[in-house]
Design an enzyme around this catalytic site. Sequence first.
Site, PDB file in Angstrom:
ATOM      1  CG  ASP A  38      42.405 -53.390  42.552  1.00  0.00           C
ATOM      2  OD1 ASP A  38      43.474 -52.744  42.589  1.00  0.00           O
ATOM      3  OD2 ASP A  38      41.291 -52.832  42.506  1.00  0.00           O
ATOM      4  CB  CYS A  39      47.744 -55.035  39.536  1.00  0.00           C
ATOM      5  SG  CYS A  39      48.660 -54.584  38.058  1.00  0.00           S
ATOM      6  N   GLY A  40      45.603 -55.531  37.059  1.00  0.00           N
ATOM      7  CA  GLY A  40      45.272 -56.368  35.921  1.00  0.00           C
ATOM      8  C   GLY A  40      46.469 -56.808  35.108  1.00  0.00           C
TER       9      GLY A  40
END
Length: 328
Positions: free
Chosen positions: A73-75
């Site tokens: 869940d990397c931005g």
Amino acid sequence: MSNYKAVKIEKGSQGWGGPLIIKPTEKKNKIASVTGGGIHPLAQYIADLTGAQAVDAFSTGVPDEEMAVVIVDCGGTARCGVYPKKGVYTINLNAVGAVGPLAQYIKEEIYVSDVKENNVTLYEGEVSDEEPSAVTQEVKPSSNENNGPEQKGLVGVIAKIGKAVGGVVNKFFAAGRDAIDTTIRNILPFMAFVSMLLGIISASGIGDVIAKAISPLAGSLPGMIVLSIICAIPFLSPVLGPGAVIAQVVGVLVGAEIAKGSIPPTYALPALFAIDAQVGADFVPVGLSLGEAEPSTVEIGVPAMLFSRLITGPIAVIIAYFCSFGLY
């Protein structure tokens, strides 16, 4: 013979990359969830469809060669590029494309983003046995290859000096280009996002509520120690860590209170350490993976690192408090 089924994973409405065709094997039979909150529902959903095993890779070490696909869940920082670089199929829950310091490794054939359960379907077609490979640096020929016979004498010396200078100039040029590219693609958008978020908080009045809530804590040494402990709570710090957005927002609000005189300036340095106790907590398992740590090391190291923040966070605040004497 394995009974694993293949799935087709497509990008979401705002996503990028893919589609990926994933079929676990006897060796690659783990659906790894690196989201900091246990096994994500999407990971479990893919595991149920394929017959593979969903694993919380944030707290349990999983060798890269056993990962059929990894879910992050990397931005747009490092996690979205770490696993593609190592040749592991990667699903990003966020709508993020080829960005970040490892953007050159994020390719459509190995990465897909903004994925929801409705973007995952069973695949009945033929599945290629070819697996993605880790991206390696191109091996360049030595300086004497393809250049004919080596020149001697004064001409040879001048040629060697010219090659050496050219190599240095090229390295600095490439470094400057990468720095500008990183600034434009990552730093500036993050600054714009934080500015927009702060504007919304200030205009809506939420900033005043938050400021009133944190002022008692940030206005005294015991309060800042409590604040650092709250930020470093093991089940909370991985959630507060991504993108350092929370630290950015709280830092600006604390700075505003210092400017107003509500908080003494001497507390600026310890306040910085108090609100940053959670920084990097979400990246611990990825960092251990980059260091090629054994699965047992990851399994023990992640909780050890998270719990250590409960000790090092308050200690850092106390040290910063005494180091701030005479600064203002």
